[in-house]
Design a protein around this motif. Structure first.
Motif, PDB file in Angstrom:
ATOM      1  N   UNK A  47       0.793  -1.208   0.091  1.00  0.00           N
ATOM      2  CA  UNK A  47      -0.009  -0.020  -0.016  1.00  0.00           C
ATOM      3  C   UNK A  47       1.061   1.410   0.118  1.00  0.00           C
ATOM      4  N   UNK A  48       0.379   2.485  -0.370  1.00  0.00           N
ATOM      5  CA  UNK A  48      -1.094   2.728  -0.762  1.00  0.00           C
ATOM      6  C   UNK A  48      -1.602   2.076  -2.018  1.00  0.00           C
ATOM      7  N   UNK A  49      -3.003   1.955  -2.257  1.00  0.00           N
ATOM      8  CA  UNK A  49      -3.520   2.122  -3.423  1.00  0.00           C
ATOM      9  C   UNK A  49      -3.655   2.996  -4.295  1.00  0.00           C
ATOM     10  N   UNK A  50      -4.749   2.825  -5.065  1.00  0.00           N
ATOM     11  CA  UNK A  50      -4.942   4.408  -6.034  1.00  0.00           C
ATOM     12  C   UNK A  50      -5.505   5.422  -5.332  1.00  0.00           C
ATOM     13  N   UNK A  51      -6.255   5.204  -4.338  1.00  0.00           N
ATOM     14  CA  UNK A  51      -6.896   6.393  -3.384  1.00  0.00           C
ATOM     15  C   UNK A  51      -6.357   6.321  -1.853  1.00  0.00           C
ATOM     16  N   UNK A  52      -6.473   4.999  -1.466  1.00  0.00           N
ATOM     17  CA  UNK A  52      -6.352   5.168   0.066  1.00  0.00           C
ATOM     18  C   UNK A  52      -5.135   4.041   0.615  1.00  0.00           C
ATOM     19  N   UNK A  53      -4.883   4.324   1.729  1.00  0.00           N
ATOM     20  CA  UNK A  53      -4.000   3.310   2.653  1.00  0.00           C
ATOM     21  C   UNK A  53      -4.947   3.036   3.701  1.00  0.00           C
ATOM     22  N   UNK A  54      -4.916   1.814   4.072  1.00  0.00           N
ATOM     23  CA  UNK A  54      -5.908   1.345   5.148  1.00  0.00           C
ATOM     24  C   UNK A  54      -4.765   0.306   6.278  1.00  0.00           C
ATOM     25  N   UNK A  55      -5.311   0.843   7.486  1.00  0.00           N
ATOM     26  CA  UNK A  55      -4.998  -0.025   8.532  1.00  0.00           C
ATOM     27  C   UNK A  55      -5.878  -0.496   9.303  1.00  0.00           C
ATOM     28  N   UNK A  56      -5.827  -2.095   9.174  1.00  0.00           N
ATOM     29  CA  UNK A  56      -6.864  -2.732   9.891  1.00  0.00           C
ATOM     30  C   UNK A  56      -7.503  -3.891   9.261  1.00  0.00           C
ATOM     31  N   UNK A  57      -8.703  -4.249   9.298  1.00  0.00           N
ATOM     32  CA  UNK A  57      -9.134  -5.498   8.303  1.00  0.00           C
ATOM     33  C   UNK A  57     -10.580  -4.935   8.209  1.00  0.00           C
ATOM     34  N   UNK A  58     -11.074  -5.283   6.918  1.00  0.00           N
ATOM     35  CA  UNK A  58     -12.342  -5.100   6.659  1.00  0.00           C
ATOM     36  C   UNK A  58     -12.999  -6.484   7.025  1.00  0.00           C
ATOM     37  N   UNK A  59     -13.530  -6.560   8.156  1.00  0.00           N
ATOM     38  CA  UNK A  59     -14.025  -8.067   8.538  1.00  0.00           C
ATOM     39  C   UNK A  59     -15.287  -8.353   7.952  1.00  0.00           C
ATOM     40  N   UNK A  60     -15.911  -7.443   7.240  1.00  0.00           N
ATOM     41  CA  UNK A  60     -17.310  -8.148   6.308  1.00  0.00           C
ATOM     42  C   UNK A  60     -16.767  -8.354   4.947  1.00  0.00           C
ATOM     43  N   UNK A  61     -15.787  -8.302   4.660  1.00  0.00           N
ATOM     44  CA  UNK A  61     -15.278  -8.168   3.122  1.00  0.00           C
ATOM     45  C   UNK A  61     -15.930  -9.484   2.345  1.00  0.00           C
ATOM     46  N   UNK A  62     -16.056 -10.535   2.905  1.00  0.00           N
ATOM     47  CA  UNK A  62     -16.770 -11.515   1.906  1.00  0.00           C
ATOM     48  C   UNK A  62     -18.206 -11.026   1.451  1.00  0.00           C
ATOM     49  N   UNK A  63     -18.928 -10.386   2.497  1.00  0.00           N
ATOM     50  CA  UNK A  63     -20.404  -9.848   2.117  1.00  0.00           C
ATOM     51  C   UNK A  63     -20.043  -8.584   1.335  1.00  0.00           C
ATOM     52  N   UNK A  64     -19.242  -7.901   1.545  1.00  0.00           N
ATOM     53  CA  UNK A  64     -19.098  -6.942   0.536  1.00  0.00           C
ATOM     54  C   UNK A  64     -18.521  -7.224  -0.720  1.00  0.00           C
ATOM     55  N   UNK A  65     -17.912  -8.196  -0.981  1.00  0.00           N
ATOM     56  CA  UNK A  65     -17.543  -8.586  -2.400  1.00  0.00           C
ATOM     57  C   UNK A  65     -18.694  -9.465  -2.831  1.00  0.00           C
ATOM     58  N   UNK A  93     -25.849   0.946   0.079  1.00  0.00           N
ATOM     59  CA  UNK A  93     -24.375   0.146   0.304  1.00  0.00           C
ATOM     60  C   UNK A  93     -24.159  -0.136   1.648  1.00  0.00           C
ATOM     61  N   UNK A  94     -24.079  -1.357   2.018  1.00  0.00           N
ATOM     62  CA  UNK A  94     -23.702  -1.662   3.218  1.00  0.00           C
ATOM     63  C   UNK A  94     -22.545  -1.101   3.706  1.00  0.00           C
ATOM     64  N   UNK A  95     -22.350  -1.268   5.008  1.00  0.00           N
ATOM     65  CA  UNK A  95     -20.976  -0.993   5.553  1.00  0.00           C
ATOM     66  C   UNK A  95     -19.857  -1.683   5.413  1.00  0.00           C
ATOM     67  N   UNK A  96     -18.585  -1.229   4.992  1.00  0.00           N
ATOM     68  CA  UNK A  96     -17.488  -1.892   4.673  1.00  0.00           C
ATOM     69  C   UNK A  96     -16.725  -1.947   6.243  1.00  0.00           C
ATOM     70  N   UNK A  97     -17.310  -2.828   7.122  1.00  0.00           N
ATOM     71  CA  UNK A  97     -17.020  -2.763   8.553  1.00  0.00           C
ATOM     72  C   UNK A  97     -15.618  -3.029   8.929  1.00  0.00           C
ATOM     73  N   UNK A  98     -14.890  -2.447   9.750  1.00  0.00           N
ATOM     74  CA  UNK A  98     -13.520  -2.531  10.208  1.00  0.00           C
ATOM     75  C   UNK A  98     -13.225  -3.467  11.145  1.00  0.00           C
ATOM     76  N   UNK A  99     -12.363  -3.219  12.026  1.00  0.00           N
ATOM     77  CA  UNK A  99     -11.826  -1.957  12.303  1.00  0.00           C
ATOM     78  C   UNK A  99     -10.888  -1.258  11.073  1.00  0.00           C
ATOM     79  N   UNK A 100     -11.148  -0.074  10.898  1.00  0.00           N
ATOM     80  CA  UNK A 100     -10.322   0.317   9.954  1.00  0.00           C
ATOM     81  C   UNK A 100      -9.924   2.192  10.067  1.00  0.00           C
ATOM     82  N   UNK A 101      -8.695   2.036   9.831  1.00  0.00           N
ATOM     83  CA  UNK A 101      -8.256   3.633   9.886  1.00  0.00           C
ATOM     84  C   UNK A 101      -7.970   3.626   8.328  1.00  0.00           C
ATOM     85  N   UNK A 102      -8.103   4.866   7.818  1.00  0.00           N
ATOM     86  CA  UNK A 102      -8.051   5.166   6.365  1.00  0.00           C
ATOM     87  C   UNK A 102      -7.207   6.733   6.247  1.00  0.00           C
TER      88      UNK A 102
END
Length: 526
Positions: free
Chosen positions: A242-260, A342-351
């Protein structure tokens, strides 16, 4: 008071002085938009001060991934284009950093496809520039997967706005990615007119040694986002730094399977006249990279489709708003309206995010990632996972603070203004008549008082109650630990996140269908 050099005593096998934390992230921006190489150097120094927040391989020189996302250093690339083949760049131009296969034939094939797709949209590729690198800065493990690095330079045609230009580049990149999906080396880190990325599996202190551009005094920027990765969920790879094209992220997206999954389900409806053919660029959100890269994909789609950047961020990562009784009615309408899309992309997340103009930091509603900021007399604002990442003097500090749960901090380098959560909320709630839209178009399901009264009057008791509990597999534990607190205090029972009970699939008893579902949590891979 102990000396600052005193080593804390060991507590069993635990060494307090060897404590390691999660990813390090941050940004440095000149609040008035003045570009300088000093700011770039300061960002690199700050990144190196957070080496302890990343993983280090056995060779001592390969990291989990680190990188910088810079607001486009335009004069540097104008000079480089002149040196390449006496090219004069227009007022608006783009430079994209591309990872390529080390096989020259395969690399040329990838370059041809990307060039073809860019020029299919009426744009012109002026040149390809080999990115100067120094492999001595890398460890043996990083060298094993080392790609080739080149930058594509594209001019914006007359009559095309910068926003339209970047949309065309986005669509061209996605079409090329589809055609080259079987080449794991091909990856476009950035391709737009506003930002440029330098990242990889080197150690933070070696990033300017590896990418010699970063040590060049001519390379100047007014915003730099930086990140030191501690790998979770996915093993370290060059594209996942990281960073990617817009952001850098500290944490995990624990809802990632549902988000995808939701992104996949919505793909047929993702039609936008500004992004023609978007539904054909499947998947619009990657399912093989890290959770952070998927979040970046979705943000890119929303902003590319014309959505306001702040609305997109608050739609993806909203604060806790549902149970805040004092929340402004118009702001509540904004969040309620967007929660239906859009459902929340839930963390913990610092962006930390930047688009060449805005430097942004936000935390999710849990606020479990530290983000501290300092404004100094030289008009720098520094925000990072920890305080003191570069050597400013205490007397030079104008103000300082932290970003809290669900809060957002924005620096507009065009106007020089700092916007806090309240300012952003005011902007968001006044964008559209959300209360009116909800009133006129939302369909609400109301409770049936007569049915509720009937259930209360004819409540189950005795054997009938036991039979119903057995039928619906309500155990003594559920009655005692879950239902009783709800009945007695009107609150859900609080329990630990861990689950050490045997899996239902291994049980010899008939189990309720919900017992077969288990919540996923991020796993550290180091």
């Amino acid at each position: 008071m102990p000396s600052p050099n005193t080593v804390a005593p060991a507590q069993g096998l635990y060494q307090p002085d060897e404590f390691k934390d999660n990813c390090g992230f941050g940004l440095i921006a000149h609040m008035k938009g003045e570009s300088s190489h000093h700011l770039v150097e300061t960002a690199i120094h700050s990144l190196s001060c957070m080496t302890h927040r990343g993983g280090i391989a056995a060779d001592g020189k390969t990291g989990d991934g680190c990188g910088l996302l810079l607001a486009m250093p335009k004069q540097f690339f104008r000079d480089e284009a002149k040196k390449l083949s006496d090219i004069t760049l227009s007022e608006v131009f783009a430079v994209g950093t591309v990872f390529l296969n080390v096989d020259p034939a395969l690399a040329q094939h990838s370059k041809n496809i990307l060039t073809k797709e860019i020029e299919a949209d009426g744009l012109r590729v002026l040149a390809w520039r080999v990115v100067p690198t120094n492999n001595d800065a890398l460890g043996e493990i990083a060298l094993q997967s080392l790609p080739a690095f080149e930058q594509v330079i594209v001019n914006c045609p007359m009559g095309v706005t910068e926003v339209e230009f970047n949309r065309k580049l986005f669509l061209a990149r996605r079409r090329a990615e589809q055609q080259l999906q079987n080449d794991p080396s091909f990856y476009v880190t950035t391709l737009c007119s506003t930002v440029i990325s330098y990242k990889g599996l080197m150690m933070p202190a070696a990033i300017a040694e590896f990418y010699t551009d970063l040590a060049d005094e001519r390379l100047k920027s007014h915003i730099v986002v930086f990140h030191q990765r501690f790998s979770t969920n996915t093993l370290p790879r060059w594209p996942l730094a990281q960073p990617f094209r817009y952001l850098a992220h500290n944490g995990e997206i624990n809802t990632i399977t549902a988000n995808r999954n939701w992104a996949l389900a919505r793909t047929p409806k993702f039609e936008n006249p500004l992004l023609p053919g978007l539904t054909e660029l499947d998947p619009i959100v990657n399912r093989t990279g890290s959770d952070s890269s998927s979040l970046d994909n979705m943000l890119e789609i929303l902003v590319g489709g014309g959505m306001d950047l702040f609305r997109a961020l608050r739609m993806l990562v909203p604060p806790a708003w549902q149970n805040v009784e004092t929340l402004d009615a118009d702001l509540r309408a904004f969040y309620e309206f967007n929660s239906k899309h859009m459902e929340a992309w839930d963390g913990p997340a610092g962006l930390v995010i930047q688009d060449g103009r805005h430097a942004i930091c936000m935390l999710d509603r849990n606020g479990l990632r530290p983000a501290r900021w300092v404004i100094t007399k030289n008009d720098y604002i520094t925000l990072a996972s920890e305080i003191g990442v570069w050597g400013y003097e205490p007397e030079d500090v104008i103000s300082k603070g932290r970003v809290g749960p669900g809060q957002i901090l924005v620096v507009d380098t065009l106007t020089g203004k700092v916007l806090d959560t309240k300012d952003v909320n005011t902007h968001l709630k006044n964008m559209r008549p959300y209360r009116e839209w909800l009133r006129d178009h939302a369909i609400r399901l109301n409770a049936n008082p007569e049915l509720e009264e009937q259930l209360v009057d004819q409540g189950l008791t005795g054997d009938a109650l036991k039979a119903a509990q057995k039928m619906f597999m309500v155990t003594f534990e559920e009655r005692d630990q879950l239902l009783r607190p709800i009945a007695e205090s009107g609150q859900e029972a609080v329990g630990s996140m861990g689950d050490d009970t045997p899996m239902a699939v291994l049980s010899r008893q008939v189990r309720h269908v919900t017992d077969y579902f288990r919540q996923q949590f991020a796993q550290v891979t180091n």
